[in-house]
Design an enzyme around this catalytic site. Structure first.
Site, mmCIF file in Angstrom:
data_model
loop_
_atom_site.group_PDB
_atom_site.id
_atom_site.type_symbol
_atom_site.label_atom_id
_atom_site.label_comp_id
_atom_site.label_asym_id
_atom_site.label_seq_id
_atom_site.Cartn_x
_atom_site.Cartn_y
_atom_site.Cartn_z
ATOM 1 N N GLU A 19 0.823 -1.221 0.000
ATOM 2 C CA GLU A 19 0.000 0.000 0.000
ATOM 3 C C GLU A 19 0.850 1.261 0.000
ATOM 4 O O GLU A 19 0.523 2.235 -0.689
ATOM 5 C CB GLU A 19 -0.942 -0.010 1.206
ATOM 6 C CG GLU A 19 -1.972 -1.122 1.208
ATOM 7 C CD GLU A 19 -3.041 -0.965 0.136
ATOM 8 O OE1 GLU A 19 -3.802 -1.922 -0.073
ATOM 9 O OE2 GLU A 19 -3.110 0.109 -0.502
ATOM 10 N N ARG A 47 0.513 3.762 -3.287
ATOM 11 C CA ARG A 47 -0.153 5.039 -3.005
ATOM 12 C C ARG A 47 0.848 6.179 -2.817
ATOM 13 O O ARG A 47 0.777 7.207 -3.494
ATOM 14 C CB ARG A 47 -1.048 4.915 -1.771
ATOM 15 C CG ARG A 47 -2.123 3.849 -1.914
ATOM 16 C CD ARG A 47 -3.223 4.013 -0.900
ATOM 17 N NE ARG A 47 -3.960 2.772 -0.688
ATOM 18 C CZ ARG A 47 -5.184 2.708 -0.178
ATOM 19 N NH1 ARG A 47 -5.809 3.797 0.185
ATOM 20 N NH2 ARG A 47 -5.781 1.533 -0.005
ATOM 21 N N ASP A 50 -3.590 -10.671 -8.827
ATOM 22 C CA ASP A 50 -3.947 -9.830 -9.957
ATOM 23 C C ASP A 50 -2.881 -8.879 -10.479
ATOM 24 O O ASP A 50 -2.449 -8.953 -11.617
ATOM 25 C CB ASP A 50 -5.215 -9.044 -9.612
ATOM 26 C CG ASP A 50 -5.153 -8.421 -8.221
ATOM 27 O OD1 ASP A 50 -4.044 -8.304 -7.677
ATOM 28 O OD2 ASP A 50 -6.204 -8.068 -7.683
ATOM 29 N N GLU A 56 -12.104 -0.567 -10.400
ATOM 30 C CA GLU A 56 -11.605 -1.526 -11.386
ATOM 31 C C GLU A 56 -12.459 -1.624 -12.653
ATOM 32 O O GLU A 56 -11.932 -1.709 -13.769
ATOM 33 C CB GLU A 56 -11.457 -2.915 -10.749
ATOM 34 C CG GLU A 56 -10.256 -3.051 -9.842
ATOM 35 C CD GLU A 56 -10.475 -2.479 -8.447
ATOM 36 O OE1 GLU A 56 -9.505 -2.462 -7.666
ATOM 37 O OE2 GLU A 56 -11.612 -2.060 -8.132
ATOM 38 N N THR A 86 -0.901 0.533 -10.305
ATOM 39 C CA THR A 86 -2.158 -0.106 -9.898
ATOM 40 C C THR A 86 -2.999 0.786 -8.999
ATOM 41 O O THR A 86 -4.091 0.396 -8.592
ATOM 42 C CB THR A 86 -1.875 -1.463 -9.222
ATOM 43 O OG1 THR A 86 -3.039 -2.280 -9.274
ATOM 44 C CG2 THR A 86 -1.407 -1.294 -7.794
#
Length: 639
Positions: free
Chosen positions: A263, A267, A397, A525, A611
């Site tokens: 994360e 981010r 993913d 998504e 992502t």
């Protein structure tokens, strides 16, 4: 009393022959040498070295060395997997999110990364005493090289202006009106965050206060860093300047907090990188390189596979999630570092960031892949798969996403990433792609329940051009079919928003059948796939589907003081979860804005989105060298 004279001993009983004295002294000197050698060269001896080394001396650290002690505990660790959803079943469940699940019942669940109870239970908690030395060495290295990066050279290597000829303004009035609506939603979300939660990580819009959580350790301002590029792209310059000023004056990276490596990387590192590349503001480069240094200790494992949790302070500790199978690292986490770490090497001139992620790839290429697939759990100690559970849902993913994006970001020179991606796609199609009785295409899991990250429509789409020529149209068709399936999960709910997970079984298709799967937390998504499919095909249905999502967000998620997720997308009267996620500002609204913009706003020829939807530029190594940017220690040549 009779004393028996021993051979080689003098009459006094205490003397030694000269030859024996020599042998004894030789043995003693060897013993002393061995002890000091162990003191200075065994992996876990840094603390002892400090007794003998001055404060200014830092022992050199070998890249990828094993500097840890693994804490082992007996017993089956499976009971720790609190973050994973239920057991195997006959029906197929498709999970919309591509991020490792940190949610339950439409509320963000705080993983107790700072918990000492977890520390005692986890089989993979490790002390990393050499981590500080590696960071010091790396920081000194960066201090010498960081100033060499040429932002002007970077701009010359873009094929098109980042913001387009006219900031991506669409020519038709309806699309422009829709884009302006998305911009208004962003300003509304930002203004309420600023009013009620400024400096904290996220906004709780119902109670009108801030939320810190513990996924980011001691870091604050997640919504600010996540929003920097969105504000800039939308032309909200006053708000962007506020955010920039906060980063400069208040983003404190000196912290002992324990955070999710994944994360923080997607981010904070991603957000600061994109802000720098879009604006050239040096403060963003300075902060992101400093933060990148703090992530390096996570890689100090026997294999170089990083653990999932990292202490951002000086202790240099890292460990695996307590719920991860047998203390393993998660494919979607350690496989989602490549883009950002290559750019950290670009900006800092330090090859260590690139070496760390290339070591991950080297190990993955070496070990056996069951049926050509990559399981979700890998031991950072042994380098072996912990189990053969495969998914392109929440645990696997973005690894696949970063393979094709690594190839694209390398200006299509990273042949290794290309080979890995298309080999994986072939295995996924062979083993996982299925079609429902109702004609909907989905991707099941290998063993057990099936999950689908709805971002994969876009992923497969952007990879269509560079696969085998005869497969191009097939991949575009597959991308369109998966995106259609995900749209169906939206259109079949009462709110026209999709559930967190949906299933295919005898009674339903593309529908959540469990109460625990029915929530929506402002996920991006599906909208991400709409944006990519619009850019690739210009089929107007994707813009229409995006507008339906805008209307649903406005009707069901907008509250008086921001936007909130909802607990049940099938309920006509919604119940809000009181959380405005930072990725709503970073991803959902950005992708909607791009969907209603011309293609020259962040053109895909020049930019690759991480992502968390932070745009990172294509690395044109030859061009950068020609224009004087420091490239000697940037991307590793893979050809």
């Amino acid at each position: 009393m009779v004393f028996r004279k021993l051979p080689g001993v003098s009459a006094s009983g205490m003397g030694l022959r000269l030859s024996q004295k020599f042998v004894f002294l030789l043995f003693l000197s060897g013993l002393v040498t061995l002890c000091f050698g162990a003191l200075f060269f065994l992996p876990d001896s840094v603390r002892l070295k400090r007794i003998f080394l001055s404060k200014n001396e830092n022992p050199a650290v070998t890249v990828g060395s094993d500097n840890e002690l693994s804490k082992k505990v007996p017993g089956d660790p499976e009971h720790l997997r609190a973050g994973l959803k239920g057991g195997e079943g006959a029906n197929v469940k498709l999970k919309v999110s591509r991020k490792p699940s940190v949610t339950h019942g439409a509320r963000t669940v705080e993983r107790s990364v700072g918990s000492r109870a977890q520390d005692e239970r986890s089989p993979a908690r490790a002390q990393e005493p050499a981590a500080r030395d590696e960071r010091v060495t790396s920081a000194a290295h960066n201090g010498e090289r960081a100033s060499a990066y040429s932002y002007e050279a970077f701009k010359k290597c873009l094929l098109k202006p980042a913001l387009g000829k006219n900031k991506g303004t669409p020519s038709d009035s309806e699309t422009l009106q829709r884009r302006e609506k998305v911009k208004e939603m962003m300003k509304f979300a930002w203004d309420n965050y600023k009013r009620y939660a400024w400096g904290q990580n996220e906004l709780r819009p119902l109670t009108r206060n801030g939320h810190i959580g513990n996924m980011f350790g001691g870091l604050r301002g997640a919504s600010i860093v996540d929003s920097l590029d969105t504000l800039y792209i939308m032309g909200l310059m006053e708000e962007y300047e506020e955010a920039k000023e906060w980063v400069q004056n208040n983003l404190n990276l000196i912290s002992n907090g324990e955070a999710s490596l994944f994360e923080v990387n997607i981010r904070y590192v991603g957000g600061l990188l994109s802000a720098y590349y879009l604006t050239g503001a040096e403060i963003f480069k300075q902060k992101v390189v400093e933060l990148g240094e703090k992530l390096l200790p996570a890689f100090n494992t026997p294999t170089g596979i990083p653990r999932g949790v990292i202490n951002l302070g000086s202790s240099g500790t890292s460990w695996s999630w307590g719920w991860a199978s047998a203390g393993s690292s998660i494919l979607a986490e350690f496989g989602t570092l490549h883009l950002e770490f290559l750019h950290l090497s670009q900006l800092s001139g330090n090859p260590l960031f690139t070496e760390k992620v290339m070591n991950i790839r080297k190990l993955l290429n070496k070990i056996e892949k069951p049926h050509g697939l990559y399981p979700n759990f890998l031991s950072p100690v042994s380098g072996n798969w912990v189990q053969h559970h495969v998914s392109i849902g929440g645990l696997g993913d973005s690894f696949y996403e970063y393979l094709i994006k690594s190839y694209l970001m390398s200006d299509k020179t990273d042949q290794e990433a290309k080979k890995m991606y298309y080999s994986a796609m072939e295995a996924i199609e062979t083993n996982l792609v299925q079609k429902s009785p109702g004609g909907l295409t989905y991707v099941a899991e290998w063993r057990g329940d099936g999950h689908l990250a709805c971002f994969s429509g876009g992923m497969i789409g952007i990879g269509a051009d560079d696969g085998p020529a005869e497969q191009k149209q097939h991949y575009l068709d597959l991308a369109a079919e998966i995106t259609h399936t995900c749209h169906e999960s939206y259109s079949r709910s009462a709110t026209k928003l999709g559930p967190e997970a949906f299933r295919f079984d005898a009674g339903a298709e593309a529908t959540a059948t469990r109460l625990s799967d029915r929530y929506y937390i402002l996920r991006p998504e599906v909208i991400e796939s709409y944006m990519y499919m619009w850019r690739l095909t210009h089929d107007p249905k994707y813009r229409q589907w995006g507008w339906e999502a805008v209307e649903a967000l406005e009707k069901h998620c907008r509250v008086d003081a921001g936007f909130s997720g909802i607990r049940d997308v099938y309920a006509s009267t919604v119940s809000h979860d009181n959380m405005q996620q930072s990725f709503f500002l970073s991803e959902t609204l950005k992708y909607l804005y791009l969907l209603f913009s011309d293609d020259d706003l962040l053109p895909l020829e020049d930019w690759v989105f991480n992502t968390e939807a932070h745009p990172l530029p294509v690395i044109r190594k030859t061009c950068l060298q020609e224009h004087g940017a420091k490239q000697d220690h940037g991307q590793t040549d893979l050809e």
